[in-house]
Design an enzyme around this catalytic site. Sequence first.
Site, PDB file in Angstrom:
ATOM      1  N   TYR A 198       0.596  -1.328  -0.223  1.00 27.92           N
ATOM      2  CA  TYR A 198      -0.202  -0.410  -0.040  1.00 27.92           C
ATOM      3  C   TYR A 198       1.099   1.029  -0.506  1.00 27.92           C
ATOM      4  O   TYR A 198       0.585   2.196   0.672  1.00 27.92           O
ATOM      5  CB  TYR A 198      -0.919   0.051   1.301  1.00 27.92           C
ATOM      6  CG  TYR A 198      -1.615  -1.233   1.081  1.00 27.92           C
ATOM      7  CD1 TYR A 198      -3.441  -1.123   0.718  1.00 27.92           C
ATOM      8  CD2 TYR A 198      -1.738  -2.273   2.281  1.00 27.92           C
ATOM      9  CE1 TYR A 198      -3.570  -1.785   0.585  1.00 27.92           C
ATOM     10  CE2 TYR A 198      -2.007  -3.283   1.213  1.00 27.92           C
ATOM     11  CZ  TYR A 198      -3.776  -3.196   1.319  1.00 27.92           C
ATOM     12  OH  TYR A 198      -4.698  -4.703   1.147  1.00 27.92           O
ATOM     13  N   SER A 199       2.533   1.198  -0.335  1.00 28.04           N
ATOM     14  CA  SER A 199       3.019   1.679  -0.107  1.00 28.04           C
ATOM     15  C   SER A 199       2.506   2.933  -1.569  1.00 28.04           C
ATOM     16  O   SER A 199       2.460   2.875  -2.540  1.00 28.04           O
ATOM     17  CB  SER A 199       4.588   1.859  -0.383  1.00 28.04           C
ATOM     18  OG  SER A 199       5.212   2.454  -0.702  1.00 28.04           O
ATOM     19  N   ASN A 200       2.154   4.445  -0.760  1.00 25.94           N
ATOM     20  CA  ASN A 200       2.130   5.444  -1.765  1.00 25.94           C
ATOM     21  C   ASN A 200       3.511   5.924  -2.416  1.00 25.94           C
ATOM     22  O   ASN A 200       3.598   6.897  -3.366  1.00 25.94           O
ATOM     23  CB  ASN A 200       1.433   6.130  -0.822  1.00 25.94           C
ATOM     24  CG  ASN A 200       0.878   6.666  -0.400  1.00 25.94           C
ATOM     25  OD1 ASN A 200      -0.544   6.421  -0.616  1.00 25.94           O
ATOM     26  ND2 ASN A 200      -0.148   7.292   0.978  1.00 25.94           N
TER      27      ASN A 200
END
Length: 297
Positions: free
Chosen positions: A64-66
């Site tokens: 879920y890394s922006n």
Amino acid sequence: MFDHIAFPIPYQTLALPYPVQLTIKRLDQIHPRISGNKFFKLKYNLLAAQQQGLTQVLTFGGAYSNHIAATAYAAQHFGFDSIGIIRGEELASQRLNPTLETAQDFGMQLHFVSRAEYRLRHETEYLAQLQQQYPQTMIVPEGGTNILAIQGTQEILSADDLANYDVICCAVGTGGTIAGLIESSADHQLVLGFSALKGDFLKQDIQKWTDKNNWSLTDAYCCGGYAKTTPELLQFMQEFEQQYAIPLEQVYTAKMMLGVFDLIQQNYFPAHTRILVIHTGGLQGRLKHTKSCLNLL
């Protein structure tokens, strides 16, 4: 390199039934793809890569890394290839979530590794192996947090921000954004971080980047840990968006706003406190249907 693609950053002051002023600095509006704090964290990293004549960017992140999504777009936009080392080898056989799908759409090669290998991401020997395997490559740490990132995040607060606010609030993932805010903040200001992760290890990470002590960090609103949600969080997120027409996402910004509102309701802030909340973007990873998600919990 970055400044010419930046959009104006709006401020929105919310009407609240409490004796404080709450304003949101909409960093999510600075660019449609290199959103929020990632714009500032990547700025000097990619400039350094360009100056060194490198052709590729490699970085690390969770599902879920922006940072992964923003790096993929920025690399493509400025003419670099990109590689993402993604935590969780099991993800290779699963459907990509919106964040990883976005990264792949912008040309990033996704390499899924075991959690054991991912834990080596800070080890000198492992990084040297990657550098040998991928020559002409700028290796950027997880979340983009390094000295170049903090050089960038020190530019988030304007001179007016330093003069007009008493408290600066932000979500915290790897600590690079809050470290830059602390370093650039005025002496009279409190910088309050809302951790998206459970545990106090981030305090030690932040202390590596700043000697100042006008800051505090809480994990009281992490909702059980990174990328975890609760019915309360999703309900708050839905009601906040309906009332203020400001989109949030459940991994970082919704947890921060939940915490800010709770502290205001507890009278944590003295009357007439001027609070500036930094909206760090990451909206590509938001749950698109919070109401249906609520029904599933």
